[in-house]
Design an enzyme around this catalytic site. Sequence first.
Site, short mmCIF file in Angstrom:
data_model
loop_
_atom_site.label_atom_id
_atom_site.label_comp_id
_atom_site.label_asym_id
_atom_site.label_seq_id
_atom_site.Cartn_x
_atom_site.Cartn_y
_atom_site.Cartn_z
CG ASP A 77 37.35 -0.63 32.81
OD1 ASP A 77 37.03 -1.75 33.23
OD2 ASP A 77 37.45 0.37 33.55
CG ASP A 79 32.78 -0.81 37.32
OD1 ASP A 79 31.72 -0.83 36.65
OD2 ASP A 79 33.00 -1.60 38.25
#
Length: 278
Positions: A77, A79
């Site tokens: 991922d 953020d």
Amino acid sequence: MPHVLVLQHPVLSQCDLSVLNALQLPSAEINGSVLRIPVSATFRLPENAAAALERQRIDHAVLPDSAFSDLGLMVSDMDSTLITIECIDEIAAGAGLKTQVAEITGQAMRGELDFEQSLRRRVALLTGLGEQVLQQVYEQVLQLSPGAGYLLAECKKHGVAFLLVSGGFTFFTGRLQQRLGFEYHHANVLEISDGRLTGKLTGSIIDAQTKADLLAGYREKLGLAEHQVAAVGDGANDIPMLLAAGTGIAYRAKPKVRQHADACINFCGLEAVRGWFR
């Protein structure tokens, strides 16, 4: 496959590991910030021992004793995982809307809101914002998470392809790919007209299921077995991809995410992703 109890802490040799003495575990030597102790596949660390380790900010997990070089794909991922910020919150700050957007972000991360609906609501709030705000966030606010550079270097060293897959935006994933030199990235596309955000997205949405589907697609494309794929994330929309990976790793994650992970990094940086493996 043999299993190991793995402990990680930046100065593990200075920690008090006496709580392990009563468990009658095989002897093992600390290697830098990591201790790997052979255990059975059914071994579970007693709650009192786990609590004693966590009080000292020691990350721990019971995992198959596998080598990092056996991996073929690392999926991450963006953020609050590869980078320290939630990009949309920082974009919103440029419009004086950070509080409103951050609240919707938090609800989505906790799994309280449907991701696509919450994303579209947040992006709509940014209507009319100048594109230069995105560049300012990238240049002045965005920072890599601790250990991210090391993890990427280890992936390159051992021939592990890296896929950045994000519910955020290609404006940032593309620039990170150019800067860091990893292989693949997928994210949502902000619609921009005359240098300003329209408040809309173009193309399909990268949501929780899409992340898992991309992981499966690249696993097939690269000819890998399930155990050759690891994934790391922090939010509710990362859960399906963590479950789809051979090793799913929760990084500084919400409780709901930690429940679905094979290993949790609560205290260390992303260098600990490498540390779970030989």
